[in-house]
Design an enzyme around this catalytic site. Structure first.
Site, PDB file in Angstrom:
ATOM      1  N   HIS A  91       0.815  -1.206   0.000  1.00  0.00           N
ATOM      2  CA  HIS A  91       0.000   0.000   0.000  1.00  0.00           C
ATOM      3  C   HIS A  91       0.850   1.258   0.000  1.00  0.00           C
ATOM      4  O   HIS A  91       1.942   1.276   0.563  1.00  0.00           O
ATOM      5  CB  HIS A  91      -0.891   0.046   1.245  1.00  0.00           C
ATOM      6  N   LYS A 129       5.347   7.424   7.753  1.00  0.00           N
ATOM      7  CA  LYS A 129       4.815   6.750   8.925  1.00  0.00           C
ATOM      8  C   LYS A 129       5.917   6.060   9.702  1.00  0.00           C
ATOM      9  O   LYS A 129       6.977   5.740   9.166  1.00  0.00           O
ATOM     10  CB  LYS A 129       3.719   5.761   8.547  1.00  0.00           C
ATOM     11  N   TYR A 167       0.884   1.944  13.652  1.00  0.00           N
ATOM     12  CA  TYR A 167       1.332   2.913  12.662  1.00  0.00           C
ATOM     13  C   TYR A 167       1.094   4.313  13.229  1.00  0.00           C
ATOM     14  O   TYR A 167       0.021   4.607  13.725  1.00  0.00           O
ATOM     15  CB  TYR A 167       0.506   2.837  11.371  1.00  0.00           C
ATOM     16  N   ASP A 180      -6.472  -6.076  -1.756  1.00  0.00           N
ATOM     17  CA  ASP A 180      -5.127  -6.529  -2.100  1.00  0.00           C
ATOM     18  C   ASP A 180      -5.148  -7.577  -3.208  1.00  0.00           C
ATOM     19  O   ASP A 180      -4.243  -7.620  -4.037  1.00  0.00           O
ATOM     20  CB  ASP A 180      -4.405  -7.062  -0.864  1.00  0.00           C
TER      21      ASP A 180
END
Length: 181
Positions: free
Chosen positions: A62, A71, A131, A167
């Site tokens: 992603h 991140k 995250y 996905d």
């Protein structure tokens, strides 16, 4: 806390120094001063998220279009095989990937700069991944590339047990390269 650079420019691995005693352990998982010493402005982070996955689950690859997002990623429970792909046009490492093991023993924190694709596979019965993200989520900016794209040549350690519909329907690396120009 030690900080190690990756082969992908801007990617950093923060390695805490857990202290163990008869009670268990204590570790600092993030230090704003250490981050600042390595060019990360922690005040930019806007969102904290967490996922829980079972052994073999694969999430990714992603990324975000436009300005993207940076991140900090860590595995708070269990272990994951974490993969980054450089999707920054003009980068000397464009199209290359780097692999990291994140787990609840070493407490490594992975800094992922904007413009990279990210994915991971759970290696343990349960794995919680946390995250800290510097941009609000905009579904219109979501990017996804197939985890098994042959042009990327990523070796995943386990058979994939579960994959999201998103996905499974992700595009190819070639399609993303074309879209990026």
């Amino acid at each position: 806390m030690r900080v190690v650079s990756s082969d992908l420019p801007g990617v950093l691995l923060f390695l805490p120094e857990p202290r163990h005693d008869r009670r268990g352990l204590f570790t600092r998982t993030f230090d704003i001063a250490v981050a600042a010493d390595h060019g990360i402005d922690a005040s930019r982070f806007r969102q904290d998220s967490q996922s829980r996955s079972r052994r073999g689950v694969l999430r990714g690859l992603h990324g975000r279009s436009g300005h993207g997002e940076s991140k900090l990623v860590r595995c708070a429970r269990g272990a994951v095989h974490d993969v980054l792909v450089d999707a920054r046009p003009g980068s000397a490492t464009f199209g290359r990937h780097a692999v990291f093991r994140l787990d609840d023993r070493d407490f490594a924190h992975l800094f992922v700069p904007a413009g990279l694709l990210h994915g991971f596979q759970a290696l343990t019965d349960e794995a919680d991944v946390c995250y800290r993200i510097d941009a609000e989520h905009d579904p219109a900016a979501d990017l996804a590339v197939r985890y098994d794209d042959p042009q990327l040549g990523i070796d995943w350690p386990l058979p994939v047990s579960v994959l999201s519909d998103r996905d499974r329907a992700a595009g190819s690396w070639a399609d993303l390269r074309t879209a990026l120009g």
